[in-house]
Structures are given as structure tokens and as C-alpha cells.
Write an enzyme that holds these catalytic residues in place. Structure first.
Site, PDB file in Angstrom:
ATOM      1  N   GLU A 193       0.716   8.678   6.300  1.00  0.00           N
ATOM      2  CA  GLU A 193       1.060   9.907   5.583  1.00  0.00           C
ATOM      3  C   GLU A 193       1.775  10.899   6.508  1.00  0.00           C
ATOM      4  O   GLU A 193       2.782  11.505   6.121  1.00  0.00           O
ATOM      5  CB  GLU A 193      -0.194  10.521   4.970  1.00  0.00           C
ATOM      6  CG  GLU A 193      -0.817   9.605   3.924  1.00  0.00           C
ATOM      7  CD  GLU A 193      -1.555  10.349   2.830  1.00  0.00           C
ATOM      8  OE1 GLU A 193      -0.987  10.467   1.728  1.00  0.00           O
ATOM      9  OE2 GLU A 193      -2.683  10.799   3.084  1.00  0.00           O
TER      10      GLU A 193
ATOM     11  N   GLU B  29      -6.253   3.901   1.109  1.00  0.00           N
ATOM     12  CA  GLU B  29      -7.166   4.784   0.384  1.00  0.00           C
ATOM     13  C   GLU B  29      -7.756   4.155  -0.876  1.00  0.00           C
ATOM     14  O   GLU B  29      -8.968   4.247  -1.121  1.00  0.00           O
ATOM     15  CB  GLU B  29      -6.448   6.097   0.038  1.00  0.00           C
ATOM     16  CG  GLU B  29      -6.299   7.052   1.214  1.00  0.00           C
ATOM     17  CD  GLU B  29      -5.157   6.691   2.154  1.00  0.00           C
ATOM     18  OE1 GLU B  29      -4.953   7.393   3.151  1.00  0.00           O
ATOM     19  OE2 GLU B  29      -4.465   5.673   1.893  1.00  0.00           O
TER      20      GLU B  29
END
Length: 266
Positions: A120, A140
């Protein structure tokens, strides 16, 4: 700036090198790391002598993402930085380049795992170099979590949507070669040489006119979601003032005189 216990800061000429420095935890994000990152971005923007930033990780690892032990309630190191988060509740998002875009070019030098929150943060950088054994991925969903660092928005704008969705929805690990093939990174280099290559790229950036470099970067991002007509109009607004600078005249003069230009941000 001096950094924090989990974020090392040093200068290499006109380049600020920020090193995620918690290798015993695979450079998992911590409060000291986030505070150090945020302070690094601010320092780079505030210092005109800094023309580029290189982001890397210590111990042959880039970043393994959020500290899941802390998320599970076992505490996070650096509680003495908690007042910084209270003063600016957005600090962690700025540190991760979700809510902040430095005006100086940011070059990522990736060795080893660059996963979850690491991938990210990577999406907030401008130029990306990966070692052959580097790995990437957004894990995730495999842990019942959401990649809330911006990936559901940014990733599909940076790589083809089919690849973005496969990465987001499968939670699988990607090799450096795969990451390059889908456009997530720009270069794959031998292990141990990512930082050196990133610094070489930074040196080339640093040799260019800083006002021009910053205007070009700003134009690329601000026109990304515009129509072509609107983008071209915005480009002129960014670009024409650059031609009226002393640096632009110096660049032309140096070319004519067959010498390296001396830019002064004027």
C-alpha cells in the site's frame, strides 16, 4: 532531522534516504516508524536542497505491513508517540502516503517482502525498483481484513483492473517478475542492488531542474483523472511558468555551452 528508533534518515547528496528500520519484525509498521515517515516527507518538502527521496527497508526487507500482534491487542511499540497521533489523527495516513503526496519525487528500493501495508505504501511512490527476490501482495482479505491504505482505489489506476482485482481478491504473493509484468514496479535488479539503483535514478533526477521536476510530477498526478482536453489545459498552466524561470534559461545556456547546468530554483 534525526528520524526515530524505527525510521533511519540520512542524506546522500541531494537525496533524502528514509529506511524502515525494524528488521526483527520485518519492518512491520509501528508508531515510531509512522511518525518518522511523516516527519521525513515534511522535511523533504521543506528543504529546497533535497531534490528526491529514496524509501527502502533495513535487513533485506521492505515492509511486512501492519503489526498484526499489536492489532490483536498485544500492544504496539512507541506508545510515547501517541500524542502525535492525538494532535493529528490523520498522521498515519499521511505517513503511508495515503493522504499526502510529497512534491519531491519518491523512489522505492525494495528488497525482500513488500506486502500488505508495504504494497500500500508502495502505491504512493513515484518510481519503483525491486530486487529479484522481492515479493508483493495484499493479504488483507485472506485475514478477514480490508486493505484500507488506499489499494481498492489506487491499484486499479496503476495497473490493469483484472490484475488489481486478482491481487486484491486472492491475497496471494507475487514475485518481483510478476510485479514488473503487471506494471506495479518499473525495474527488477539483482538482489542487494535495489538501493544502489534507486540512488542512481535519484542522482539523474537531482541533476535536472528542480522547478521543472516538481512541476512535471504535479502535472502528472493532477491531470490523471481529467479528460484529455482538461488535462492539456491544466498542463499549460503548470508548464508555461517553468519556461519563464532563470533555471530554464540556465538549462538552454548550458546546452549551448556544452556544460552541466547549475540550477538554483530561480
Amino acid at each position: 532531522m534525526s528520524g526515530t528508533e524505527h525510521l533511519d534518515v540520512r542524506r546522500e547528496g541531494a537525496t533524502l534516504v528514509l529506511t524502515l528500520d525494524r528488521p526483527q519484525a520485518k519492518n512491520a509498521l509501528s508508531l515510531p516508524m509512522l511518525v518518522g515517515l511523516y516527519d521525513g516527507w515534511v522535511a523533504a518538502d521543506a528543504d529546497d536542497a533535497i531534490r528526491s527521496v529514496v524509501l527502502t527497508g533495513a535487513g533485506g526487507v521492505f515492509c511486512a505491513g501492519m503489526d498484526l500482534k499489536a492489532l490483536a491487542g498485544k500492544g504496539m511499540e512507541g506508545e510515547h508517540y501517541r500524542d502525535r497521533l492525538k494532535a493529528d489523527p490523520d498522521l498515519h495516513w499521511k505517513a503511508m502516503l495515503r493522504h499526502h503526496r510529497p512534491r519531491k519525487p519518491v523512489i522505492a528500493a525494495v528488497e525482500g517482502p513488500c506486502v500488505a501495508g508495504g504494497t500500500e505504501i508502495l502505491q504512493g511512490t513515484d518510481i519503483r525498483v525491486a530486487a529479484e527476490s522481492a515479493t508483493f501482495g495484499l493479504f488483507e482479505v485472506a485475514r478477514g481484513l480490508f486493505p484500507i491504505g488506499g489499494s481498492t482505489v489506487r491499484l486499479q489506476r496503476q495497473i490493469p483492473r483484472t490484475h488489481a482485482l486478482e491481487m486484491l481478491l486472492t491475497g496471494r504473493r507475487y514475485t518481483a517478475a510478476e510485479a514488473a509484468a503487471i506494471g506495479l514496479v518499473g525495474r527488477v535488479v539483482p538482489d542487494g542492488s535495489a538501493l544502489g539503483t534507486a540512488l542512481e535514478i535519484a542522482e539523474r533526477v537531482n541533476a535536472c531542474g528542480p522547478l521543472a521536476v516538481e512541476a512535471v510530477k504535479a502535472s502528472v498526478y493532477e491531470t490523471a483523472e481529467m479528460t484529455e482536453a482538461d488535462g492539456l489545459a491544466a498542463e499549460l498552466q503548470r508548464g508555461w511558468p517553468v519556461f519563464d524561470t532563470a533555471d530554464a534559461r540556465e538549462g538552454a545556456r548550458a546546452f549551448t555551452e556544452k556544460r552541466a547546468p547549475v540550477f538554483r530554483r530561480e
